[in-house]
Design a protein around this motif. Structure first.
Motif, PDB file in Angstrom:
ATOM      1  N   THR A  47      52.434  -3.744  87.846  1.00 42.11           N
ATOM      2  CA  THR A  47      52.694  -3.710  89.284  1.00 42.11           C
ATOM      3  C   THR A  47      54.099  -4.216  89.590  1.00 42.11           C
ATOM      4  O   THR A  47      54.832  -3.608  90.388  1.00 42.11           O
ATOM      5  N   ILE A  50      56.654  -1.655  88.459  1.00 42.21           N
ATOM      6  CA  ILE A  50      56.708  -0.517  89.380  1.00 42.21           C
ATOM      7  C   ILE A  50      57.493  -0.880  90.635  1.00 42.21           C
ATOM      8  O   ILE A  50      58.314  -0.084  91.120  1.00 42.21           O
ATOM      9  N   GLU A  54      60.739   1.224  91.450  1.00 41.72           N
ATOM     10  CA  GLU A  54      60.766   2.007  92.690  1.00 41.72           C
ATOM     11  C   GLU A  54      61.925   1.577  93.576  1.00 41.72           C
ATOM     12  O   GLU A  54      62.556   2.414  94.243  1.00 41.72           O
ATOM     13  N   TYR A  77      53.383   4.009  85.723  1.00 43.59           N
ATOM     14  CA  TYR A  77      52.328   4.609  86.548  1.00 43.59           C
ATOM     15  C   TYR A  77      51.104   4.938  85.687  1.00 43.59           C
ATOM     16  O   TYR A  77      49.962   4.714  86.106  1.00 43.59           O
ATOM     17  N   ASN A  80      49.260   1.808  84.765  1.00 40.09           N
ATOM     18  CA  ASN A  80      48.652   1.171  85.939  1.00 40.09           C
ATOM     19  C   ASN A  80      47.610   2.068  86.604  1.00 40.09           C
ATOM     20  O   ASN A  80      47.090   1.738  87.666  1.00 40.09           O
ATOM     21  N   ASP A  81      47.316   3.204  85.987  1.00 40.26           N
ATOM     22  CA  ASP A  81      46.360   4.177  86.536  1.00 40.26           C
ATOM     23  C   ASP A  81      46.790   4.751  87.881  1.00 40.26           C
ATOM     24  O   ASP A  81      45.945   5.205  88.660  1.00 40.26           O
ATOM     25  N   ASP A  82      48.075   4.770  88.152  1.00 39.20           N
ATOM     26  CA  ASP A  82      48.599   5.460  89.329  1.00 39.20           C
ATOM     27  C   ASP A  82      48.929   6.891  88.898  1.00 39.20           C
ATOM     28  O   ASP A  82      50.095   7.303  88.829  1.00 39.20           O
ATOM     29  N   LEU A  85      50.842   9.533  91.176  1.00 39.74           N
ATOM     30  CA  LEU A  85      52.259   9.196  91.258  1.00 39.74           C
ATOM     31  C   LEU A  85      52.966   9.527  89.945  1.00 39.74           C
ATOM     32  O   LEU A  85      54.110   9.998  89.939  1.00 39.74           O
ATOM     33  N   THR A 113      48.540  11.756  81.085  1.00 43.92           N
ATOM     34  CA  THR A 113      48.225  11.490  82.494  1.00 43.92           C
ATOM     35  C   THR A 113      47.073  12.362  82.963  1.00 43.92           C
ATOM     36  O   THR A 113      46.143  11.892  83.631  1.00 43.92           O
ATOM     37  N   GLN A 117      43.079  11.506  84.024  1.00 45.43           N
ATOM     38  CA  GLN A 117      42.463  11.950  85.275  1.00 45.43           C
ATOM     39  C   GLN A 117      41.054  12.504  85.057  1.00 45.43           C
ATOM     40  O   GLN A 117      40.286  12.643  86.007  1.00 45.43           O
TER      41      GLN A 117
END
Length: 241
Positions: A47, A50, A54, A77, A80-82, A85, A113, A117
């Motif tokens: 986190t 990121i 960002e 990402y 962090n399981d984003d 993004l 990624t 999902q």
């Protein structure tokens, strides 16, 4: 009047409390900001990493760290399981850098990624194997890894991509088997036969292909089709479970 003043003060206090819930990244030189982002990545503080990356990306979109910041964001990402993004950042990076030297890694990360999902938090938490859920992310991941092997056969990520393709092939075959079983349980014999044949055509080297023969035999038996039933039974003998 006093009550109004106290209410206003309470509102200001609440607003002040809300405004401090998000950390504001200080205005520091990009080299220092990038160094803190790298430290967070090394520590697994996704986190924080990121947030720093960002900030770099928004404040210095064409700076010296621009390409590496996007690559780091793709990785952060993912960790962090984003995932949405991460996929959006991959698309952006590919548009801006169509012939980048790390294009094989970016394609590999797209596969990872999309593969991520295909699972959900609830499946992980309760260790549930829901192979009947929509396999579209798994299908896309399979094609990503296949494209990696075709474009970059000597990539350092090729061996892992190939191993993941085996897993994903079984995942896709299991979905088709679940669909075949669905048709069997509802007496849709022709639909079940067609789905079982699809498994044997596209996923012949999977356990699901051998399992599908039993369902196909059941459907032929229900339809009273003796010749294809005998052929299927022979295949079951040659391909035992």
């Amino acid at each position: 009047m006093k009550r109004l003043t106290l209410t206003a003060l309470l509102a200001v206090t609440l607003l002040s409390g809300c405004s401090t819930t998000e950390e504001v990244v200080p205005d520091v030189p990009p080299s220092e900001l990038y160094a803190t982002a790298q430290q967070a990545l090394q520590n697994g503080s996704w986190t924080t990493a990121i947030e720093r990356l960002e900030t770099l990306d928004s404040r210095y979109p064409f700076g010296a760290y621009s390409e590496q910041v996007q690559l780091d964001l793709i990785y952060a990402y993912y960790k962090n399981d984003d995932l949405a993004l991460g996929e959006a950042t991959i698309d952006r990076f590919n548009r801006l850098n169509p012939a980048h030297e790390k294009a094989d890694w970016v394609l590999y990360m797209r596969g990872l990624t999309r593969m991520a999902q295909d699972r959900s938090f609830m499946h992980d938490l309760f260790n549930i194997d829901r192979h009947d859920r929509d396999p579209e992310p798994a299908r896309k991941a399979f094609h990503d890894f296949k494209r990696l092997l075709e474009r970059y056969p000597n990539s350092r990520y090729a061996a892992d991509a190939q191993a993941r393709m085996v897993f994903l092939k079984n995942r896709l075959a299991d979905y088709e088997l679940a669909t075949t079983d669905f048709y069997i349980r509802r007496g849709a014999w022709v639909a079940a036969i067609n789905r079982a044949q699809l498994i044997q055509d596209e996923f012949a080297d999977t356990h699901a292909a051998r399992e599908s023969l039993k369902l196909m035999a059941k459907a032929y038996e229900e339809l009273g089709l003796e010749t294809p039933l005998d052929n299927t039974r022979q295949l079951m003998t040659l391909n035992p479970l």
